[in-house]
Design a protein around this motif. Structure first.
Motif, PDB file in Angstrom:
ATOM      1  N   VAL A 199       0.856  -1.184   0.000  1.00  0.00           N
ATOM      2  CA  VAL A 199       0.000   0.000   0.000  1.00  0.00           C
ATOM      3  C   VAL A 199       0.897   1.240   0.000  1.00  0.00           C
ATOM      4  O   VAL A 199       1.759   1.393   0.876  1.00  0.00           O
ATOM      5  CB  VAL A 199      -0.927   0.006   1.230  1.00  0.00           C
ATOM      6  CG1 VAL A 199      -1.824   1.245   1.206  1.00  0.00           C
ATOM      7  CG2 VAL A 199      -1.777  -1.262   1.253  1.00  0.00           C
ATOM      8  N   ILE A 200       0.712   2.090  -0.994  1.00  0.00           N
ATOM      9  CA  ILE A 200       1.534   3.295  -1.120  1.00  0.00           C
ATOM     10  C   ILE A 200       1.103   4.318  -0.073  1.00  0.00           C
ATOM     11  O   ILE A 200      -0.072   4.685   0.017  1.00  0.00           O
ATOM     12  CB  ILE A 200       1.407   3.893  -2.533  1.00  0.00           C
ATOM     13  CG1 ILE A 200       1.877   2.865  -3.579  1.00  0.00           C
ATOM     14  CG2 ILE A 200       2.215   5.183  -2.652  1.00  0.00           C
ATOM     15  CD1 ILE A 200       1.597   3.288  -5.009  1.00  0.00           C
ATOM     16  N   ASP A 201       2.060   4.779   0.724  1.00  0.00           N
ATOM     17  CA  ASP A 201       1.755   5.762   1.770  1.00  0.00           C
ATOM     18  C   ASP A 201       1.576   7.140   1.129  1.00  0.00           C
ATOM     19  O   ASP A 201       2.531   7.728   0.615  1.00  0.00           O
ATOM     20  CB  ASP A 201       2.896   5.792   2.784  1.00  0.00           C
ATOM     21  CG  ASP A 201       2.558   6.631   4.014  1.00  0.00           C
ATOM     22  OD1 ASP A 201       1.528   7.331   3.979  1.00  0.00           O
ATOM     23  OD2 ASP A 201       3.330   6.573   4.987  1.00  0.00           O
ATOM     24  N   ASP A 202       0.335   7.636   1.128  1.00  0.00           N
ATOM     25  CA  ASP A 202       0.052   8.935   0.511  1.00  0.00           C
ATOM     26  C   ASP A 202      -0.148  10.041   1.551  1.00  0.00           C
ATOM     27  O   ASP A 202      -0.794  11.058   1.281  1.00  0.00           O
ATOM     28  CB  ASP A 202      -1.188   8.836  -0.376  1.00  0.00           C
ATOM     29  CG  ASP A 202      -2.420   8.380   0.393  1.00  0.00           C
ATOM     30  OD1 ASP A 202      -2.295   8.068   1.600  1.00  0.00           O
ATOM     31  OD2 ASP A 202      -3.518   8.342  -0.202  1.00  0.00           O
ATOM     32  N   THR A 203       0.406   9.837   2.766  1.00  0.00           N
ATOM     33  CA  THR A 203       0.288  10.846   3.807  1.00  0.00           C
ATOM     34  C   THR A 203       1.007  12.136   3.377  1.00  0.00           C
ATOM     35  O   THR A 203       2.179  12.089   2.965  1.00  0.00           O
ATOM     36  CB  THR A 203       0.906  10.347   5.118  1.00  0.00           C
ATOM     37  OG1 THR A 203       0.278   9.119   5.493  1.00  0.00           O
ATOM     38  CG2 THR A 203       0.747  11.377   6.222  1.00  0.00           C
ATOM     39  N   PRO A 204       0.342  13.309   3.439  1.00  0.00           N
ATOM     40  CA  PRO A 204       0.988  14.575   3.010  1.00  0.00           C
ATOM     41  C   PRO A 204       2.228  14.868   3.851  1.00  0.00           C
ATOM     42  O   PRO A 204       2.271  14.593   5.054  1.00  0.00           O
ATOM     43  CB  PRO A 204      -0.103  15.619   3.247  1.00  0.00           C
ATOM     44  CG  PRO A 204      -1.378  14.846   3.235  1.00  0.00           C
ATOM     45  CD  PRO A 204      -1.053  13.509   3.830  1.00  0.00           C
ATOM     46  N   LEU A 205       3.251  15.417   3.211  1.00  0.00           N
ATOM     47  CA  LEU A 205       4.482  15.760   3.912  1.00  0.00           C
ATOM     48  C   LEU A 205       4.351  17.121   4.601  1.00  0.00           C
ATOM     49  O   LEU A 205       3.634  18.010   4.128  1.00  0.00           O
ATOM     50  CB  LEU A 205       5.642  15.810   2.924  1.00  0.00           C
ATOM     51  CG  LEU A 205       6.055  14.487   2.265  1.00  0.00           C
ATOM     52  CD1 LEU A 205       7.137  14.743   1.233  1.00  0.00           C
ATOM     53  CD2 LEU A 205       6.531  13.502   3.312  1.00  0.00           C
ATOM     54  N   PRO A 206       5.041  17.312   5.728  1.00  0.00           N
ATOM     55  CA  PRO A 206       5.065  18.632   6.358  1.00  0.00           C
ATOM     56  C   PRO A 206       5.733  19.653   5.435  1.00  0.00           C
ATOM     57  O   PRO A 206       6.554  19.290   4.584  1.00  0.00           O
ATOM     58  CB  PRO A 206       5.896  18.400   7.628  1.00  0.00           C
ATOM     59  CG  PRO A 206       5.911  16.929   7.828  1.00  0.00           C
ATOM     60  CD  PRO A 206       5.798  16.322   6.465  1.00  0.00           C
ATOM     61  N   PRO A 207       5.414  20.938   5.583  1.00  0.00           N
ATOM     62  CA  PRO A 207       6.058  21.972   4.761  1.00  0.00           C
ATOM     63  C   PRO A 207       7.579  21.923   4.908  1.00  0.00           C
ATOM     64  O   PRO A 207       8.114  21.695   5.990  1.00  0.00           O
ATOM     65  CB  PRO A 207       5.487  23.273   5.321  1.00  0.00           C
ATOM     66  CG  PRO A 207       4.187  22.874   5.946  1.00  0.00           C
ATOM     67  CD  PRO A 207       4.403  21.500   6.496  1.00  0.00           C
ATOM     68  N   GLY A 208       8.265  22.145   3.814  1.00  0.00           N
ATOM     69  CA  GLY A 208       9.730  22.163   3.821  1.00  0.00           C
ATOM     70  C   GLY A 208      10.358  20.800   3.873  1.00  0.00           C
ATOM     71  O   GLY A 208      11.553  20.702   4.169  1.00  0.00           O
ATOM     72  N   SER A 209       9.563  19.719   3.615  1.00  0.00           N
ATOM     73  CA  SER A 209      10.085  18.354   3.670  1.00  0.00           C
ATOM     74  C   SER A 209      10.222  17.783   2.266  1.00  0.00           C
ATOM     75  O   SER A 209       9.555  18.226   1.323  1.00  0.00           O
ATOM     76  CB  SER A 209       9.164  17.452   4.499  1.00  0.00           C
ATOM     77  OG  SER A 209       9.055  17.915   5.814  1.00  0.00           O
ATOM     78  N   GLN A 210      11.086  16.796   2.132  1.00  0.00           N
ATOM     79  CA  GLN A 210      11.235  16.060   0.884  1.00  0.00           C
ATOM     80  C   GLN A 210      11.195  14.558   1.198  1.00  0.00           C
ATOM     81  O   GLN A 210      11.830  14.100   2.148  1.00  0.00           O
ATOM     82  CB  GLN A 210      12.550  16.398   0.190  1.00  0.00           C
ATOM     83  CG  GLN A 210      12.677  17.845  -0.251  1.00  0.00           C
ATOM     84  CD  GLN A 210      13.982  18.110  -0.977  1.00  0.00           C
ATOM     85  OE1 GLN A 210      14.559  17.198  -1.591  1.00  0.00           O
ATOM     86  NE2 GLN A 210      14.444  19.352  -0.927  1.00  0.00           N
ATOM     87  N   LYS A 211      10.470  13.815   0.401  1.00  0.00           N
ATOM     88  CA  LYS A 211      10.444  12.358   0.570  1.00  0.00           C
ATOM     89  C   LYS A 211      11.476  11.740  -0.373  1.00  0.00           C
ATOM     90  O   LYS A 211      11.469  12.006  -1.578  1.00  0.00           O
ATOM     91  CB  LYS A 211       9.065  11.785   0.257  1.00  0.00           C
ATOM     92  CG  LYS A 211       9.019  10.258   0.385  1.00  0.00           C
ATOM     93  CD  LYS A 211       7.656   9.694   0.035  1.00  0.00           C
ATOM     94  CE  LYS A 211       6.662   9.969   1.139  1.00  0.00           C
ATOM     95  NZ  LYS A 211       5.372   9.263   0.893  1.00  0.00           N
ATOM     96  N   LEU A 212      12.372  10.954   0.175  1.00  0.00           N
ATOM     97  CA  LEU A 212      13.403  10.283  -0.607  1.00  0.00           C
ATOM     98  C   LEU A 212      12.949   8.841  -0.879  1.00  0.00           C
ATOM     99  O   LEU A 212      12.699   8.081   0.052  1.00  0.00           O
ATOM    100  CB  LEU A 212      14.723  10.279   0.152  1.00  0.00           C
ATOM    101  CG  LEU A 212      15.229  11.658   0.590  1.00  0.00           C
ATOM    102  CD1 LEU A 212      16.546  11.524   1.355  1.00  0.00           C
ATOM    103  CD2 LEU A 212      15.401  12.582  -0.597  1.00  0.00           C
ATOM    104  N   ASN A 213      12.836   8.478  -2.119  1.00  0.00           N
ATOM    105  CA  ASN A 213      12.328   7.161  -2.514  1.00  0.00           C
ATOM    106  C   ASN A 213      13.449   6.308  -3.092  1.00  0.00           C
ATOM    107  O   ASN A 213      14.095   6.693  -4.067  1.00  0.00           O
ATOM    108  CB  ASN A 213      11.219   7.305  -3.557  1.00  0.00           C
ATOM    109  CG  ASN A 213      10.011   8.039  -3.018  1.00  0.00           C
ATOM    110  OD1 ASN A 213       9.560   7.760  -1.913  1.00  0.00           O
ATOM    111  ND2 ASN A 213       9.477   8.974  -3.793  1.00  0.00           N
ATOM    112  N   ALA A 214      13.677   5.183  -2.469  1.00  0.00           N
ATOM    113  CA  ALA A 214      14.618   4.176  -2.981  1.00  0.00           C
ATOM    114  C   ALA A 214      13.850   2.864  -3.120  1.00  0.00           C
ATOM    115  O   ALA A 214      12.716   2.723  -2.644  1.00  0.00           O
ATOM    116  CB  ALA A 214      15.805   4.028  -2.048  1.00  0.00           C
ATOM    117  N   SER A 215      14.433   1.869  -3.757  1.00  0.00           N
ATOM    118  CA  SER A 215      13.713   0.606  -3.935  1.00  0.00           C
ATOM    119  C   SER A 215      14.682  -0.567  -3.939  1.00  0.00           C
ATOM    120  O   SER A 215      15.864  -0.419  -4.251  1.00  0.00           O
ATOM    121  CB  SER A 215      12.909   0.614  -5.243  1.00  0.00           C
ATOM    122  OG  SER A 215      13.776   0.677  -6.368  1.00  0.00           O
TER     123      SER A 215
END
Length: 450
Positions: A293-309
């Protein structure tokens, strides 16, 4: 000389299924199994009377006689499983034939043979033979009672009836003579009934998913195969070993297949399972099939989500060879013919929640002139080792018979994360019956990884 006298595994559903065939050879091993001695009579057996037409040897100079035979059929196992060998005893307590002359016949000159008629779930017949043994027969006296035994292999579940059939009395005194007696109105009444059940085998149920990922609330298509026909199926999400609230129900079609949609809301879901009924049963279920299940929780302001696999691999197996040379046994003695399976290496690089099972089935061993050793005579003692660092731990299957129904060689359990590399072996033993015809015999062991 005789005449006649008138008288009255493991769940399936893995990402891929692998099958390998391993030839198994045995030298100087036998033909058909020898009849096992009959056990105590079972309560269900009953003596029956049936009209019989006996034809004396022509030298007796008397016409055929229509009389009555009293006989009883007994078995050594009244509740066999499919693949089991059942020993049948046909006892004639009152033959419809006797000594037509005043001359007494000596002991141990009579050899009876006959047929037992099978009906119900497994129609057919069983050939039975008696020993050359009898007490002296006075002149003009009825022949004494006699027993004949034979075996058959159960091939179908259900109720199987056994009725006495035709028989023949062969005498070896002065000359070789036969007195065949046939059932006048076949089949004769049923004397014994046994109830056969299916042999437990490997679970071949499978499921596949239309997609391996989705957002919370998305639907995933689930397709199943080889479930019980018309069974009620539960499809559910799994978070490790626990189920989530995401569930759906569907009814399998007449071939055991189904297709349905499951709405997945729980972000903890790591896999999807399907099973017959309302509660998980590893013997009647398939999966888990990996699902994220892909986590679609909104990020806090000024944040970046780093995606690796990490790229998932496959479930595979290989074996060191495709033939096993087994030890020879002596004619007349029989006994164990032994060997070691070629080493099997299992690599589970899927990285999902599903374990695996490695099962095997064997054919009958065939030899010269169509001779045969039943598949149920092959047994094994499995062994399995796990490569250090593997998330899963391999468990060897139970020691015991393999047979045509199959048995588990090794397996790993489901878990939050599974995988690794494993080495599987087994000692194999073929129980060769005594007095099996000399020659080379072979059977084929098929290994299935799921």
């Amino acid at each position: 000389m005789p005449s006649a006298a008138p008288r009255s595994p493991r769940p399936a559903g893995r990402s891929r299924r692998w099958t390998a065939v391993l030839g198994v050879l045995a030298l100087a091993a036998g033909a058909s199994s020898l009849a096992a001695p009959a056990q105590a009579l079972v309560a269900a057996a009953a003596p029956v009377d049936f009209a019989t037409h006996c034809v004396p040897p022509p030298i007796a100079g008397i016409p055929p006689i229509d009389g009555t035979t009293t006989a009883q059929i007994t078995v050594d196992n009244a509740a066999p499983k499919v693949g089991d060998t059942v020993t049948v005893t046909y006892t004639v307590t009152k033959p419809a034939a006797g000594n037509p002359v005043d001359l007494a016949l000596p002991a141990d000159i009579m050899t009876p043979t006959g047929k037992v008629t099978l009906g119900g779930a497994q129609p057919g017949s069983v050939t039975v033979t008696g020993p050359k043994k009898n007490p002296p027969v006075p002149g003009k006296a009825p022949f004494p009672p006699f027993s004949m035994t034979g075996t058959f292999t159960v091939t179908a579940p259900g109720s199987i009836t056994l009725s006495p059939g035709d028989y023949n009395i062969h005498t070896s005194y002065i000359m070789e003579l036969d007195t065949p007696c046939t059932v006048t109105n076949p089949p004769a009444p049923v004397s014994e009934t046994i109830t056969a059940t299916d042999q437990p085998g490997a679970n071949e149920r499978t499921i596949t998913l239309g997609t391996a990922t989705g957002n919370p609330g998305d639907q995933v298509t689930v397709t199943g195969a080889k479930f019980a026909p018309n069974a009620n199926i539960t499809v559910a999400g799994r978070a490790g070993a626990a189920e989530t609230a995401d569930k759906a129900t569907v009814k399998a079609d007449a071939s055991g297949g189904f297709t349905t949609s499951l709405t997945v809301n729980d972000k903890a879901t790591t896999g999807i399972v399907a099973y017959e009924g309302t509660a998980w049963d590893a013997e009647k279920g398939a999966g888990p099939a990996a699902y994220t299940v892909i986590d679609d929780t909104p990020l806090p302001p000024g944040s970046q989500k780093l995606n690796a696999s990490v790229k998932a691999g496959t479930l595979s197996m290989s074996q060191a060879g495709d033939a096993v040379e087994m030890s020879a046994v002596d004619f007349g003695a029989g006994g164990p013919s032994t060997g070691d399976l070629q080493t099997v290496t299992v690599k589970d690089f899927r990285g999902g929640p599903a374990g695996w099972s490695l099962t095997g089935k064997v054919t009958d061993f065939t030899g010269p002139g169509g001779a045969k050793i039943d598949a149920g005579k092959l047994g094994w003692t499995p062994a399995c080792t796990t490569k250090p660092g593997s998330p899963s731990t391999c468990a060897a299957g139970s020691a015991g018979p393999v047979g045509s129904a199959g048995a588990t060689l090794a397996s790993t359990p489901d878990g939050a994360v599974t995988g690794g590399e494993f080495t599987v072996n087994a000692e194999v033993t073929l129980d060769v019956p005594a007095f099996s015809a000399p020659g080379a015999y072979s059977g084929v062991l098929t290994l299935t990884l799921a």
